[in-house]
Motif scaffolding. Structure first.
Motif, PDB file in Angstrom:
ATOM      1  N   UNK A 191       4.648   5.856   1.953  1.00 51.90           N
ATOM      2  CA  UNK A 191       4.665   4.685   1.088  1.00 51.90           C
ATOM      3  C   UNK A 191       4.749   5.090  -0.383  1.00 51.90           C
ATOM      4  N   UNK A 192       4.033   6.151  -0.740  1.00 49.36           N
ATOM      5  CA  UNK A 192       4.094   6.631  -2.124  1.00 49.36           C
ATOM      6  C   UNK A 192       5.502   7.104  -2.478  1.00 49.36           C
ATOM      7  N   UNK A 193       6.162   7.776  -1.524  1.00 50.70           N
ATOM      8  CA  UNK A 193       7.515   8.280  -1.792  1.00 50.70           C
ATOM      9  C   UNK A 193       8.501   7.145  -2.028  1.00 50.70           C
ATOM     10  N   UNK A 194       8.273   6.005  -1.378  1.00 50.51           N
ATOM     11  CA  UNK A 194       9.177   4.870  -1.559  1.00 50.51           C
ATOM     12  C   UNK A 194       8.800   4.025  -2.779  1.00 50.51           C
ATOM     13  N   UNK A 195       7.806   4.484  -3.525  1.00 47.53           N
ATOM     14  CA  UNK A 195       7.421   3.791  -4.751  1.00 47.53           C
ATOM     15  C   UNK A 195       6.365   2.728  -4.584  1.00 47.53           C
ATOM     16  N   UNK A 196       5.788   2.623  -3.391  1.00 43.32           N
ATOM     17  CA  UNK A 196       4.733   1.635  -3.153  1.00 43.32           C
ATOM     18  C   UNK A 196       3.396   2.236  -3.560  1.00 43.32           C
ATOM     19  N   UNK A 197       3.109   2.186  -4.852  1.00 47.45           N
ATOM     20  CA  UNK A 197       1.878   2.740  -5.409  1.00 47.45           C
ATOM     21  C   UNK A 197       0.868   1.635  -5.658  1.00 47.45           C
ATOM     22  N   UNK A 198      -0.425   1.940  -5.639  1.00 51.94           N
ATOM     23  CA  UNK A 198      -1.446   0.897  -5.830  1.00 51.94           C
ATOM     24  C   UNK A 198      -1.288   0.120  -7.128  1.00 51.94           C
ATOM     25  N   UNK A 199      -0.863   0.815  -8.193  1.00 46.30           N
ATOM     26  CA  UNK A 199      -0.754   0.136  -9.492  1.00 46.30           C
ATOM     27  C   UNK A 199       0.518  -0.707  -9.612  1.00 46.30           C
ATOM     28  N   UNK A 200       1.376  -0.683  -8.595  1.00 45.21           N
ATOM     29  CA  UNK A 200       2.638  -1.423  -8.661  1.00 45.21           C
ATOM     30  C   UNK A 200       2.430  -2.931  -8.685  1.00 45.21           C
ATOM     31  N   UNK A 201       1.418  -3.434  -7.974  1.00 44.26           N
ATOM     32  CA  UNK A 201       1.187  -4.881  -7.923  1.00 44.26           C
ATOM     33  C   UNK A 201      -0.234  -5.159  -7.444  1.00 44.26           C
TER      34      UNK A 201
ATOM     35  N   UNK B  41       7.397  -3.860  -3.339  1.00 46.77           N
ATOM     36  CA  UNK B  41       7.334  -3.883  -1.876  1.00 46.77           C
ATOM     37  C   UNK B  41       6.360  -4.938  -1.368  1.00 46.77           C
ATOM     38  N   UNK B  42       6.793  -5.656  -0.343  1.00 48.62           N
ATOM     39  CA  UNK B  42       5.976  -6.715   0.245  1.00 48.62           C
ATOM     40  C   UNK B  42       5.439  -6.221   1.580  1.00 48.62           C
ATOM     41  N   UNK B  43       4.648  -7.062   2.240  1.00 48.73           N
ATOM     42  CA  UNK B  43       3.878  -6.633   3.395  1.00 48.73           C
ATOM     43  C   UNK B  43       4.733  -6.023   4.504  1.00 48.73           C
ATOM     44  N   UNK B  44       5.927  -6.542   4.728  1.00 45.20           N
ATOM     45  CA  UNK B  44       6.774  -5.994   5.794  1.00 45.20           C
ATOM     46  C   UNK B  44       7.196  -4.560   5.511  1.00 45.20           C
ATOM     47  N   UNK B  45       7.271  -4.209   4.228  1.00 40.72           N
ATOM     48  CA  UNK B  45       7.724  -2.869   3.855  1.00 40.72           C
ATOM     49  C   UNK B  45       6.611  -1.837   3.907  1.00 40.72           C
ATOM     50  N   UNK B  46       5.354  -2.275   3.842  1.00 39.47           N
ATOM     51  CA  UNK B  46       4.251  -1.305   3.751  1.00 39.47           C
ATOM     52  C   UNK B  46       3.338  -1.310   4.974  1.00 39.47           C
ATOM     53  N   UNK B  47       3.277  -2.412   5.705  1.00 39.68           N
ATOM     54  CA  UNK B  47       2.374  -2.513   6.855  1.00 39.68           C
ATOM     55  C   UNK B  47       3.172  -2.394   8.138  1.00 39.68           C
ATOM     56  N   UNK B  48       3.185  -1.214   8.714  1.00 45.70           N
ATOM     57  CA  UNK B  48       3.980  -0.953   9.910  1.00 45.70           C
ATOM     58  C   UNK B  48       3.072  -0.981  11.139  1.00 45.70           C
TER      59      UNK B  48
END
Length: 211
Positions: free
Chosen positions: A129-139, A64-71
């Motif tokens: 964000x966690x539910x969509x798989x955007x976890x801290x260890x992802x990137x 996930x990139x910034x558009x997907x996580x920063x609303x």
């Protein structure tokens, strides 16, 4: 504001903190807290610098990139909650100047409840964000993003706990010298969180809306 070891009131019912000796104990202790705030500002600066370095598409590692996580819309709601809490605490400080213990209690209680609203919106955003798989260890990008969000959120939790403690102290012992300087330090701390949120809203969330 000058200080005394007494918590007596003057003829108008306002707390008297002046000893007449020219030694301002509250200002001295508040200066020490300012030094802590400067060190905390340096920590935030380091985290913002890390985000600036890692805040690029290739550091998203295909995730996930910034558009997907920063609303920005969600962050705008959080801004309302946090700034509303700061305003309520400011009203408590106005009551403090008048020696109005009830006004201080009411203002702090309102600030605490409104701050809980900020945490609720913030927590829901993180869980989504966690539910969509955007976890801290992802990137590396997500690590930098969540570190800033969690660090600021931790400060809000500390501020809420501090307000709860001050409610008990003001209600039980009144506006004594020690209680007053703790209230003033909390004011600095709480306003600082609002200032840091302005930077977060600008560099994390608005950027997500335009990148």
């Amino acid at each position: 504001m000058s200080v005394t070891t007494s918590s007596t009131l003057d003829a108008k019912g306002s707390p008297m903190w002046s000893s007449g000796h020219g030694h301002d104990v509250i200002s001295t202790k508040t200066l020490g807290f300012w030094l802590y705030m400067l060190s905390d500002a340096m920590m935030f600066t380091a985290l913002f610098a890390a985000y600036a370095v890692l805040g690029h598409a290739f550091n998203a590692a295909g995730g996930p990139w910034v558009r997907a996580v920063a609303h920005a819309g969600v962050a705008f709601k959080e801004t309302y909650w946090l700034f509303g809490s700061v305003l309520a605490y400011g009203l408590a400080m106005m009551a403090l100047k008048k020696g109005n213990r009830g006004g201080v209690l009411l203002g702090i209680a309102a600030a605490l409840v409104i701050a809980l609203g900020f945490l609720a919106v913030d927590g829901r955003e993180v869980l989504d964000l966690f539910r969509m798989g955007a976890l801290p260890e992802r990137s590396g990008f997500l690590s930098a993003f969540f570190t800033l969000v969690f660090y600021h959120g931790l400060h809000v939790v500390v501020g809420i706990a501090w307000m709860a403690v001050m409610l008990v102290q003001v209600a039980s012992v009144g506006l004594t010298e020690k209680v007053v300087y703790r209230l003033l330090n909390l004011r600095l701390f709480w306003h600082f969180q609002a200032v840091m949120w302005v930077f977060m809203f600008t560099f994390l969330y608005l950027r997500g809306a335009i990148v």
